[in-house]
Design an enzyme around this catalytic site. Sequence first.
Site, PDB file in Angstrom:
ATOM      1  N   SER A 109      -0.762   8.404   1.039  1.00 21.78           N
ATOM      2  CA  SER A 109      -2.008   7.925   0.433  1.00 21.78           C
ATOM      3  C   SER A 109      -3.234   8.223   1.286  1.00 21.78           C
ATOM      4  O   SER A 109      -4.349   8.228   0.787  1.00 21.78           O
ATOM      5  CB  SER A 109      -1.930   6.431   0.130  1.00 21.78           C
ATOM      6  OG  SER A 109      -1.940   5.682   1.325  1.00 21.78           O
ATOM      7  N   LYS A 146      -5.422   2.012   4.213  1.00 29.14           N
ATOM      8  CA  LYS A 146      -6.485   2.596   3.390  1.00 29.14           C
ATOM      9  C   LYS A 146      -7.794   2.524   4.160  1.00 29.14           C
ATOM     10  O   LYS A 146      -7.903   1.876   5.182  1.00 29.14           O
ATOM     11  CB  LYS A 146      -6.656   1.825   2.072  1.00 29.14           C
ATOM     12  CG  LYS A 146      -5.438   1.795   1.159  1.00 29.14           C
ATOM     13  CD  LYS A 146      -5.242   3.091   0.422  1.00 29.14           C
ATOM     14  CE  LYS A 146      -4.103   3.017  -0.577  1.00 29.14           C
ATOM     15  NZ  LYS A 146      -2.779   3.034  -0.002  1.00 29.14           N
TER      16      LYS A 146
END
Length: 192
Positions: A109, A146
């Site tokens: 990600s 993230k």
Amino acid sequence: MAGQRGGSRDGAGRKPLYDEPTKVVRVPESRVIEIKNYLAESTKTKFNDIASITLVNPSSVMSIPLASEKVAAGFPSPAQDYIDKTLDMNEHLIKNEAATFIVKVASLSMRDAGIEIDDELIVDRSIEAKHEDIVIALIDNEFTVKRLMIESDDNRWLKAENPEYSDIHLQDGQEMLIWGVVTFVIKPFRKR
């Protein structure tokens, strides 16, 4: 060809369900379903993007020679062969020993930020996260790595650095806990 039957073959037999040896035990019939459900839950991945979290224990000093000249991306000059001092990797990478962890990545990600599967992140839990920091966050009891985006005090969301993954915008009732801030990425450039 008599006697050539049977024996072990690659890929034959039962496939292991767990990453460790198993043992046969007797359990009451009334508890079989409960135990099977428990085992099924225990094999599910507990983390979203994180494979493991380990506390840093810098118990030894590792001093590495530090070149006195900056190195160009081309071929270095033979005159740059001087070593002035050494660098302790613990001091260089770890600012707060008690709050520093190594986190192993389990997804792509954050690929476009240079973070890939099996990379190790140095995470400092004592640092206050700021806009655009890469963080380890806990959402719905799952860890994720993230980029933190802060648009206002009440509008914070997590940006994926790979278009194949969704950004995370909190829904009503969801809470986000910033677990720590990523300070360094450790990755090999050469396979062993």
